[in-house]
Design a protein around this motif. Structure first.
Motif, PDB file in Angstrom:
ATOM      1  N   LEU A  51       0.826  -1.208   0.000  1.00  0.00           N
ATOM      2  CA  LEU A  51       0.000   0.000   0.000  1.00  0.00           C
ATOM      3  C   LEU A  51       0.862   1.261   0.000  1.00  0.00           C
ATOM      4  O   LEU A  51       0.541   2.244  -0.668  1.00  0.00           O
ATOM      5  CB  LEU A  51      -0.945  -0.004   1.193  1.00  0.00           C
ATOM      6  CG  LEU A  51      -1.998  -1.114   1.190  1.00  0.00           C
ATOM      7  CD1 LEU A  51      -2.731  -1.161   2.521  1.00  0.00           C
ATOM      8  CD2 LEU A  51      -2.962  -0.951   0.038  1.00  0.00           C
ATOM      9  N   ALA A  52       1.963   1.233   0.742  1.00  0.00           N
ATOM     10  CA  ALA A  52       2.865   2.388   0.786  1.00  0.00           C
ATOM     11  C   ALA A  52       3.442   2.665  -0.603  1.00  0.00           C
ATOM     12  O   ALA A  52       3.487   3.812  -1.048  1.00  0.00           O
ATOM     13  CB  ALA A  52       3.984   2.141   1.794  1.00  0.00           C
ATOM     14  N   GLU A  53       3.875   1.621  -1.283  1.00  0.00           N
ATOM     15  CA  GLU A  53       4.446   1.788  -2.626  1.00  0.00           C
ATOM     16  C   GLU A  53       3.393   2.273  -3.628  1.00  0.00           C
ATOM     17  O   GLU A  53       3.699   3.068  -4.504  1.00  0.00           O
ATOM     18  CB  GLU A  53       5.081   0.490  -3.106  1.00  0.00           C
ATOM     19  CG  GLU A  53       6.376   0.149  -2.390  1.00  0.00           C
ATOM     20  CD  GLU A  53       7.475   1.181  -2.598  1.00  0.00           C
ATOM     21  OE1 GLU A  53       7.623   1.676  -3.733  1.00  0.00           O
ATOM     22  OE2 GLU A  53       8.176   1.487  -1.628  1.00  0.00           O
ATOM     23  N   LYS A  54       2.171   1.784  -3.492  1.00  0.00           N
ATOM     24  CA  LYS A  54       1.079   2.233  -4.369  1.00  0.00           C
ATOM     25  C   LYS A  54       0.697   3.674  -4.072  1.00  0.00           C
ATOM     26  O   LYS A  54       0.173   4.375  -4.930  1.00  0.00           O
ATOM     27  CB  LYS A  54      -0.155   1.350  -4.191  1.00  0.00           C
ATOM     28  CG  LYS A  54      -0.047  -0.008  -4.816  1.00  0.00           C
ATOM     29  CD  LYS A  54      -1.357  -0.755  -4.630  1.00  0.00           C
ATOM     30  CE  LYS A  54      -1.322  -2.116  -5.264  1.00  0.00           C
ATOM     31  NZ  LYS A  54      -2.580  -2.856  -5.050  1.00  0.00           N
ATOM     32  N   GLY A  55       0.891   4.087  -2.834  1.00  0.00           N
ATOM     33  CA  GLY A  55       0.557   5.450  -2.441  1.00  0.00           C
ATOM     34  C   GLY A  55      -0.904   5.667  -2.153  1.00  0.00           C
ATOM     35  O   GLY A  55      -1.401   6.792  -2.166  1.00  0.00           O
ATOM     36  N   VAL A  56      -1.604   4.594  -1.825  1.00  0.00           N
ATOM     37  CA  VAL A  56      -3.030   4.708  -1.533  1.00  0.00           C
ATOM     38  C   VAL A  56      -3.459   3.598  -0.574  1.00  0.00           C
ATOM     39  O   VAL A  56      -2.984   2.465  -0.668  1.00  0.00           O
ATOM     40  CB  VAL A  56      -3.864   4.658  -2.838  1.00  0.00           C
ATOM     41  CG1 VAL A  56      -3.732   3.328  -3.536  1.00  0.00           C
ATOM     42  CG2 VAL A  56      -5.312   4.984  -2.577  1.00  0.00           C
ATOM     43  N   GLY A  57      -4.298   3.957   0.400  1.00  0.00           N
ATOM     44  CA  GLY A  57      -4.907   2.972   1.280  1.00  0.00           C
ATOM     45  C   GLY A  57      -4.177   2.657   2.567  1.00  0.00           C
ATOM     46  O   GLY A  57      -4.688   1.918   3.408  1.00  0.00           O
ATOM     47  N   LEU A  58      -2.991   3.212   2.758  1.00  0.00           N
ATOM     48  CA  LEU A  58      -2.214   2.860   3.950  1.00  0.00           C
ATOM     49  C   LEU A  58      -2.855   3.375   5.234  1.00  0.00           C
ATOM     50  O   LEU A  58      -2.931   2.651   6.222  1.00  0.00           O
ATOM     51  CB  LEU A  58      -0.779   3.363   3.818  1.00  0.00           C
ATOM     52  CG  LEU A  58       0.177   2.991   4.948  1.00  0.00           C
ATOM     53  CD1 LEU A  58       0.230   1.481   5.159  1.00  0.00           C
ATOM     54  CD2 LEU A  58       1.563   3.550   4.670  1.00  0.00           C
ATOM     55  N   THR A  59      -3.322   4.598   5.239  1.00  0.00           N
ATOM     56  CA  THR A  59      -3.959   5.155   6.443  1.00  0.00           C
ATOM     57  C   THR A  59      -5.170   4.322   6.840  1.00  0.00           C
ATOM     58  O   THR A  59      -5.343   3.980   8.013  1.00  0.00           O
ATOM     59  CB  THR A  59      -4.380   6.623   6.214  1.00  0.00           C
ATOM     60  OG1 THR A  59      -3.234   7.375   5.824  1.00  0.00           O
ATOM     61  CG2 THR A  59      -4.987   7.230   7.463  1.00  0.00           C
ATOM     62  N   THR A  60      -5.989   3.985   5.881  1.00  0.00           N
ATOM     63  CA  THR A  60      -7.182   3.179   6.153  1.00  0.00           C
ATOM     64  C   THR A  60      -6.799   1.810   6.687  1.00  0.00           C
ATOM     65  O   THR A  60      -7.389   1.327   7.662  1.00  0.00           O
ATOM     66  CB  THR A  60      -8.033   3.026   4.874  1.00  0.00           C
ATOM     67  OG1 THR A  60      -8.426   4.328   4.436  1.00  0.00           O
ATOM     68  CG2 THR A  60      -9.267   2.176   5.123  1.00  0.00           C
ATOM     69  N   TYR A  61      -5.806   1.180   6.082  1.00  0.00           N
ATOM     70  CA  TYR A  61      -5.364  -0.138   6.536  1.00  0.00           C
ATOM     71  C   TYR A  61      -4.878  -0.075   7.985  1.00  0.00           C
ATOM     72  O   TYR A  61      -5.241  -0.916   8.810  1.00  0.00           O
ATOM     73  CB  TYR A  61      -4.259  -0.683   5.632  1.00  0.00           C
ATOM     74  CG  TYR A  61      -3.879  -2.092   5.988  1.00  0.00           C
ATOM     75  CD1 TYR A  61      -4.570  -3.169   5.458  1.00  0.00           C
ATOM     76  CD2 TYR A  61      -2.854  -2.347   6.888  1.00  0.00           C
ATOM     77  CE1 TYR A  61      -4.243  -4.471   5.809  1.00  0.00           C
ATOM     78  CE2 TYR A  61      -2.519  -3.640   7.250  1.00  0.00           C
ATOM     79  CZ  TYR A  61      -3.218  -4.697   6.702  1.00  0.00           C
ATOM     80  OH  TYR A  61      -2.901  -5.981   7.054  1.00  0.00           O
ATOM     81  N   ILE A  62      -4.073   0.920   8.297  1.00  0.00           N
ATOM     82  CA  ILE A  62      -3.571   1.064   9.663  1.00  0.00           C
ATOM     83  C   ILE A  62      -4.733   1.232  10.635  1.00  0.00           C
ATOM     84  O   ILE A  62      -4.795   0.566  11.669  1.00  0.00           O
ATOM     85  CB  ILE A  62      -2.584   2.247   9.768  1.00  0.00           C
ATOM     86  CG1 ILE A  62      -1.287   1.901   9.024  1.00  0.00           C
ATOM     87  CG2 ILE A  62      -2.304   2.598  11.225  1.00  0.00           C
ATOM     88  CD1 ILE A  62      -0.344   3.062   8.839  1.00  0.00           C
ATOM     89  N   ASN A  63      -5.663   2.110  10.311  1.00  0.00           N
ATOM     90  CA  ASN A  63      -6.810   2.355  11.194  1.00  0.00           C
ATOM     91  C   ASN A  63      -7.668   1.120  11.405  1.00  0.00           C
ATOM     92  O   ASN A  63      -8.191   0.899  12.501  1.00  0.00           O
ATOM     93  CB  ASN A  63      -7.666   3.497  10.656  1.00  0.00           C
ATOM     94  CG  ASN A  63      -7.014   4.842  10.844  1.00  0.00           C
ATOM     95  OD1 ASN A  63      -6.199   5.038  11.740  1.00  0.00           O
ATOM     96  ND2 ASN A  63      -7.354   5.785   9.990  1.00  0.00           N
ATOM     97  N   ARG A  64      -7.816   0.300  10.385  1.00  0.00           N
ATOM     98  CA  ARG A  64      -8.695  -0.870  10.474  1.00  0.00           C
ATOM     99  C   ARG A  64      -8.022  -2.119  11.023  1.00  0.00           C
ATOM    100  O   ARG A  64      -8.695  -2.968  11.607  1.00  0.00           O
ATOM    101  CB  ARG A  64      -9.266  -1.196   9.096  1.00  0.00           C
ATOM    102  CG  ARG A  64     -10.270  -0.185   8.622  1.00  0.00           C
ATOM    103  CD  ARG A  64     -10.889  -0.603   7.319  1.00  0.00           C
ATOM    104  NE  ARG A  64     -11.849   0.405   6.873  1.00  0.00           N
ATOM    105  CZ  ARG A  64     -12.363   0.438   5.669  1.00  0.00           C
ATOM    106  NH1 ARG A  64     -12.010  -0.457   4.764  1.00  0.00           N
ATOM    107  NH2 ARG A  64     -13.227   1.378   5.335  1.00  0.00           N
TER     108      ARG A  64
END
Length: 75
Positions: A51-64
């Motif tokens: 997700l970090a490399e894609k640059g999208v979705g990391l914040t949501t993944y961490i929160n969930r």
């Protein structure tokens, strides 16, 4: 640390750094959390790196999924 691609948008993560068994994540408030295979599990670390490399979705993944499963807080 590498700039997180979505950092210019409304996201909590602004930068990250990966190592073999961990990922460090810098948030907009300046805090840096280190997530490791030991603290969050290898599958979660692998997904966070993708997700970090894609640059999208990391914040949501961490929160969930791994919010409190960090090894340490650096600042």
């Amino acid at each position: 640390m590498k700039k997180y691609r979505s950092a210019d948008l409304d996201t909590g993560v602004i930068a990250y750094e990966t190592e073999a068994d961990s990922i460090s994540v810098k948030f907009r408030d300046g805090s840096v959390y280190v997530y490791t295979n030991k603290s969050a599990g290898p599958a979660a670390i692998a997904e966070m790196k993708i997700l970090a490399e894609k640059g999208v979705g990391l914040t949501t993944y961490i929160n969930r999924h791994v919010r409190e499963h960090y090894e340490k807080k650096l600042r």
